[in-house]
Design an enzyme around this catalytic site. Structure first.
Site, mmCIF file in Angstrom:
data_model
loop_
_atom_site.group_PDB
_atom_site.id
_atom_site.type_symbol
_atom_site.label_atom_id
_atom_site.label_comp_id
_atom_site.label_asym_id
_atom_site.label_seq_id
_atom_site.Cartn_x
_atom_site.Cartn_y
_atom_site.Cartn_z
ATOM 1 C CG PHE A 198 4.610 -93.215 54.961
ATOM 2 C CD1 PHE A 198 5.422 -93.763 55.937
ATOM 3 C CD2 PHE A 198 3.572 -94.000 54.451
ATOM 4 C CE1 PHE A 198 5.219 -95.053 56.402
ATOM 5 C CE2 PHE A 198 3.359 -95.291 54.902
ATOM 6 C CZ PHE A 198 4.182 -95.818 55.877
ATOM 7 C CG ASP A 199 1.430 -92.427 50.677
ATOM 8 O OD1 ASP A 199 1.662 -91.907 51.773
ATOM 9 O OD2 ASP A 199 0.311 -92.782 50.307
ATOM 10 C CB THR A 200 6.825 -90.866 47.372
ATOM 11 O OG1 THR A 200 5.668 -90.130 46.966
ATOM 12 C CG2 THR A 200 7.833 -90.897 46.236
#
Length: 405
Positions: A198-200
């Site tokens: 999700f972050d990437t």
């Protein structure tokens, strides 16, 4: 998709929470209470604005929900959210989507990142300087304590991101990030991953859209009790990188809609003509100067082709941004490819005019050559505008790139 409002500083007078710090948890009954109490105390002592701490429980099966509910009842500025499905990204998506705080953040429950970095993390978002802020363990000034295995895995992962997706941010995986809510409202619908990627994915989309990502070095101590399945997470990350790479290669991510002030420039056709004319005038001057500089060494035809090629690339980029309001890198290669085809038509027109001059007046003076080429280039410029507007940057395509999800 609506364009982002311009960044502005937040008012110093707020009665509602300015910052919502989300702590995503799954079966964290051992660490949850101590970590949340520590975070809450730190914010009360150091954060100058109203805040909220949100515990986002994604389908825990131990006592985590009971502890979270008790903390929410005992600690002011604390709430908890229960999700029926597991997924760190899913928990962040749900918590951030429901929050009305203008700045949203998250950190890992183990508090591996020193909390002294929290205020520097969110300050650029509060001031309006940046859209997203991330902690990085890989920048000069960071102090990191972790085993060699995790160090190698982290550095290899971020090197892979830089080599495959050409990202500029240094640390995608540090569990210490913040985003302005108006930015999150546009980004979250585009992020498909609900787990650790999700972050990437969020950062890649934001960077490709030209959003400003602020990085701060952090002090970070590895949690020896981490239960993250490294192999499964690594394989999922590789699948995520491949998916995002395909989407970027096909121009399927609508990143241009996310830039502040992006969209169709004001003024309609008349405004486009004025901006196009200004770009064309600068291009024509540049073309004449290049032609005059190259002609003595490579001859008239080659000088014409090289000067026109260089100016065509610069002209397409300038018109893409200034005349038709497209920014970021989404679709830029496709636009340049079409622009080069338009360049070919302009080359045929100007080269044909030059050949006609030499056929009719073999001994034509240099000034006559330049005059004919300027006239032909002006005609090519008009043709260029019509083709750019109707084919390279058509209104339908611009609308699709700004609204597709």
């Amino acid at each position: 998709m609506d364009q982002l409002p311009l960044r502005t500083p937040l008012s110093a007078h707020h009665h509602e929470p300015v910052l919502d710090v989300v702590v995503p948890v799954y079966n964290e009954q051992q660490d949850l209470e101590a970590s949340v109490r520590r975070l809450h105390a730190h914010l009360r002592e150091t954060f100058p604005y109203p805040f909220r701490v949100t515990v986002a429980d994604n389908a825990s099966t131990d006592a985590t929900p009971l502890i979270a509910a008790r903390l929410a009842a005992e600690l002011p500025e604390t709430q908890w959210l229960r999700l029926a499905e597991k997924g760190r990204g899913r928990a962040l998506h749900a918590a951030w989507s429901r929050s009305r705080a203008p700045v949203l953040a998250y950190l890992d429950v183990d508090l591996s990142t020193d909390l002294s970095a929290l205020l520097p993390l969110v300050a650029p978002l509060i001031s309006g300087h940046s859209d997203i802020a991330i902690g990085t363990r890989l920048a000069p000034g960071s102090r990191v304590v972790r085993g060699p295995k995790r160090e190698v895995i982290s550095r290899c992962y971020n090197a892979l991101l830089r080599s495959t997706l050409a990202v500029q941010f240094s640390d995608a995986q540090c569990g210490f990030k913040a985003v302005r809510r108006d930015v999150a409202e546009r980004l979250l619908p585009l992020v498909k991953d609900s787990e650790w990627f999700f972050d990437t994915e969020l950062l890649v989309i934001a960077e490709r859209a030209g959003l400003r990502i602020h990085e701060i070095p952090v002090d970070w101590v590895d949690d020896p009790d981490s239960r993250v399945d490294i192999l499964a997470t690594a394989l999922a990350d590789l699948r995520g990188i491949a998916r995002i790479g395909r989407a970027l290669a096909r121009g399927m991510l609508p990143t241009t809609a996310l830039r502040q002030g992006d969209g169709e420039p004001a003024g309609g056709l008349a405004g486009q003509l004025l901006r196009f004319g200004a770009v064309g005038a600068v291009s024509t001057i540049g073309y004449v100067l290049l032609y005059a500089a190259l002609r003595p060494t490579v001859g008239p035809q080659a000088a014409n082709a090289l000067a026109l090629l260089a100016c065509a690339i610069a002209n397409t980029a300038a018109n893409r941004r200034l005349t038709f309001g497209l920014r970021g890198r989404g679709g830029a290669l496709r636009h340049q490819a079409k622009g080069l085809l338009v360049f070919g038509m302009g080359l045929a027109l100007t080269s044909g005019s030059l050949a006609a001059l030499h056929h009719m007046a073999p001994g034509a003076a240099r000034l006559a050559e330049v005059a004919v080429l300027v006239a032909a280039n002006l005609a090519a410029t008009l043709l260029r505008f019509l083709l750019l507007r109707a084919w390279v940057f058509p209104a339908r395509r611009r609308g699709t790139e700004h609204t597709a999800a």
